[in-house]
Design a protein around this motif. Structure first.
Motif, PDB file in Angstrom:
ATOM      1  N   ASP A  10      -7.114   6.876  14.083  1.00  0.00           N
ATOM      2  CA  ASP A  10      -6.814   6.371  12.672  1.00  0.00           C
ATOM      3  C   ASP A  10      -7.798   5.528  12.451  1.00  0.00           C
ATOM      4  O   ASP A  10      -8.533   4.788  13.101  1.00  0.00           O
ATOM      5  CB  ASP A  10      -5.620   5.718  12.908  1.00  0.00           C
ATOM      6  N   ASP A  30      -3.782  10.842  10.302  1.00  0.00           N
ATOM      7  CA  ASP A  30      -2.872  10.879   9.191  1.00  0.00           C
ATOM      8  C   ASP A  30      -3.523  11.875   8.127  1.00  0.00           C
ATOM      9  O   ASP A  30      -4.272  12.642   8.671  1.00  0.00           O
ATOM     10  CB  ASP A  30      -3.324   9.483   8.177  1.00  0.00           C
ATOM     11  N   CYS A  39       0.571  12.439  11.185  1.00  0.00           N
ATOM     12  CA  CYS A  39       1.408  11.161  11.430  1.00  0.00           C
ATOM     13  C   CYS A  39       2.739  11.576  10.778  1.00  0.00           C
ATOM     14  O   CYS A  39       2.745  11.509   9.442  1.00  0.00           O
ATOM     15  CB  CYS A  39       0.858  10.019  11.191  1.00  0.00           C
ATOM     16  N   HIS A  62       4.049   8.451   8.442  1.00  0.00           N
ATOM     17  CA  HIS A  62       3.403   8.342   6.988  1.00  0.00           C
ATOM     18  C   HIS A  62       3.994   9.074   6.167  1.00  0.00           C
ATOM     19  O   HIS A  62       4.039   8.804   4.842  1.00  0.00           O
ATOM     20  CB  HIS A  62       1.880   8.388   7.171  1.00  0.00           C
ATOM     21  N   LYS A  64       7.615   8.064   5.202  1.00  0.00           N
ATOM     22  CA  LYS A  64       7.457   6.633   4.661  1.00  0.00           C
ATOM     23  C   LYS A  64       7.285   7.001   3.034  1.00  0.00           C
ATOM     24  O   LYS A  64       7.594   6.129   2.232  1.00  0.00           O
ATOM     25  CB  LYS A  64       6.316   5.806   5.033  1.00  0.00           C
ATOM     26  N   LYS A  65       6.636   8.082   2.730  1.00  0.00           N
ATOM     27  CA  LYS A  65       6.251   8.221   1.259  1.00  0.00           C
ATOM     28  C   LYS A  65       7.600   8.618   0.377  1.00  0.00           C
ATOM     29  O   LYS A  65       7.510   9.048  -0.760  1.00  0.00           O
ATOM     30  CB  LYS A  65       5.323   9.252   1.256  1.00  0.00           C
ATOM     31  N   SER A  80       3.308   9.759  15.827  1.00  0.00           N
ATOM     32  CA  SER A  80       2.711   9.085  14.633  1.00  0.00           C
ATOM     33  C   SER A  80       1.298   8.438  15.361  1.00  0.00           C
ATOM     34  O   SER A  80       1.040   8.388  16.475  1.00  0.00           O
ATOM     35  CB  SER A  80       3.657   8.107  14.372  1.00  0.00           C
TER      36      SER A  80
END
Length: 488
Positions: free
Chosen positions: A120, A182, A203, A206, A209-210, A285
């Motif tokens: 990351d 990511d 991940c 991520h 989460k969107k 993740s």
């Protein structure tokens, strides 16, 4: 209190520098001086002097000077231990363009735990907006272990190619089986070029989460989010995921949503059912990498220099090493008692670290919620249906096969394949079959309590030419005209 009467002695300055290197804030450093002296009146300087000294003497350097000191520090580390590895690439003005380094212990750890890597990047590391990237693996205690660090001027494809090739050179050319990042397109293309046999995974945290920001314009977006999560996490086969996904789009009128269409096209790189037949050491993740960056952020600001950053990275390595030492000591001195009379549980108790044995025990406890039913059997090959009561109204069903000749058990949930821990469904079938010992293939060496990285790192330190059975040649490459790179 007058400026001309205030001064910092050499010993005070050295303490300030040491504390700053250890990540101690100036206010805490000043308070320690106050406590040691017996009060503010006993000091001939104030807190502002401590802050000014750090700003003026410790941090006030040009980018070029900072890069020079950064390179000198890496060279000193190399002199201390021949198995320390680093490579630098400089801009025309001698500032840092690309940098990678890994200590001997990280290289030894990669022999055991380099099968799955989380990578990351973050910007919040230094005054030059260099991108920091951390290579993170999972050790035998399930803890995060650092396997190299990098700094980059940009996140272009060529920069990632340089970095990944550098990491491969450092680790003896052994590409990981799995690589978790990511949704960076440049990183994806660089990985395909440098590690074509490695399975790349995005991940999932991520992506999920969107969902609110991408779909909050639709009616009943809360139901949309809930249903999408259910499809992603609870589809037990690729076919069922495809059906459930299509139904989800039709039910909510989302067939024309480009974001969802793109996600479906890339489903093989982020949906669990498409990836969990590969080993991931429990990672889905990049949060392990992000937790390393959060450590840096406690002590480093955007005004921090490169030399401060690399020293804080060493502090992070030290804290990770100490955590592993403490866990190793706990494994050596104490034994977690078995929760059942099963000889299979005893097998894992003898072999695994405490952290991993606790995960095994959680699966043994989960057997209590499982109902095993034999569907058919022929020539030692049996097919079972294991129902798991996940709530008072929900019974999940999993297909489990058992081959008594090959001593092989496989479950539809793919827990062993992805995490290396036998699931409760498989354990239920083994109990039904009255199996008393599992095949060695189900006891992974990477979770063994007998792994000792400190001995491995010491062996690497004792010889600069031999490393974990592989011969590694080191060269100090002097830059030719127009060549701004440095590698050791």
């Amino acid at each position: 209190m007058l400026k001309q009467h205030r001064e910092l002695s050499m010993s005070i300055r050295r303490t300030i520098e040491n504390n700053d290197e250890a990540g101690i804030r100036p206010s805490k450093t000043y308070q320690s001086f106050v406590a040691a002296a017996g009060g503010h009146r006993e000091l001939n300087f104030i807190e502002k002097d401590v802050r000014n000294y750090i700003t003026r003497e410790v941090r006030n350097v040009s980018e070029q000077e900072d890069a020079k000191e950064f390179g000198k520090y890496l060279l000193r580390m190399k002199e201390k231990n021949p198995n320390f590895f680093f490579e630098l690439q400089l801009e025309e003005d001698q500032s840092i363009k690309l940098a990678f380094w890994a200590d001997a212990r990280s290289r030894a750890a990669c022999e055991y735990f380099g099968d799955v890597i989380s990578f990351d990047t973050t910007y919040n590391t230094n005054r030059y907006n260099l991108v920091c990237g951390s290579f993170v693996g999972v050790n035998h205690h399930g803890q995060s272990t650092l396997l190299g660090c990098s700094l980059m001027k940009n996140e272009e494809i060529e920069s990632f190619k340089w970095l990944f090739q550098c990491w491969l050179r450092c680790m003896g050319g052994n590409a990981p089986k799995g690589f978790l990042t990511d949704q960076c397109a440049s990183m994806k293309r660089a990985l395909e070029a440098c590690m074509p046999t490695t399975v790349h995974r995005w991940c999932i945290w991520h992506i999920m989460k969107k969902i609110p920001s991408k779909l909050n314009g639709y009616k009943a977006h809360a139901d949309v989010e809930q249903q999408m999560s259910h499809v992603v996490w609870n589809s037990h086969s690729k076919d069922s995921f495809d059906r459930n996904w299509n139904d989800f789009l039709v039910n909510f009128g989302l067939a024309d949503n480009k974001w969802l269409s793109d996600l479906y096209e890339d489903r093989h790189i982020w949906v669990p059912i498409y990836l969990d037949h590969h080993f991931w050491a429990g990672m889905r993740s990049t949060q392990r990498s992000e937790s390393m960056h959060s450590f840096f952020n406690k002590y480093i600001t955007r005004n921090s220099s490169l030399i401060q950053f690399v020293k804080q990275y060493d502090n992070c390595l030290g804290s990770r090493e100490q955590a592993e030492r403490e866990s190793d000591a706990a494994d050596f001195h104490t034994v977690i008692p078995c929760a059942t009379k099963s000889p299979i549980e005893t097998q894992f108790q003898d072999a695994y670290t405490q952290a991993k044995f606790r995960e095994v025990q959680a699966q043994f406890r989960g057997k209590a919620n499982c109902i095993t039913r034999l569907k058919n059997s022929a020539l030692g090959y049996s097919v079972y249906e294991v129902g798991e009561q996940v709530s008072s109204s929900i019974l999940d069903k999993f297909a489990v096969t058992y081959d008594s000749v090959a001593a092989e058990v496989k479950c539809q949930c793919l827990l062993f394949e992805s995490r290396g821990i036998l699931c409760r469904h498989a354990l239920s079938v083994l109990s039904f079959e009255q199996v008393s010992q599992v095949s060695p293939r189900y006891i992974l060496e990477r979770w063994s309590k007998k792994i000792n990285l400190f001995d491995a790192a010491s062996a690497a330190h004792s010889s600069s030419s031999q490393y974990q059975g592989q011969v590694i040649n080191y060269q100090f490459r002097v830059p030719a005209a127009g060549d701004n790179s440095l590698g050791v």
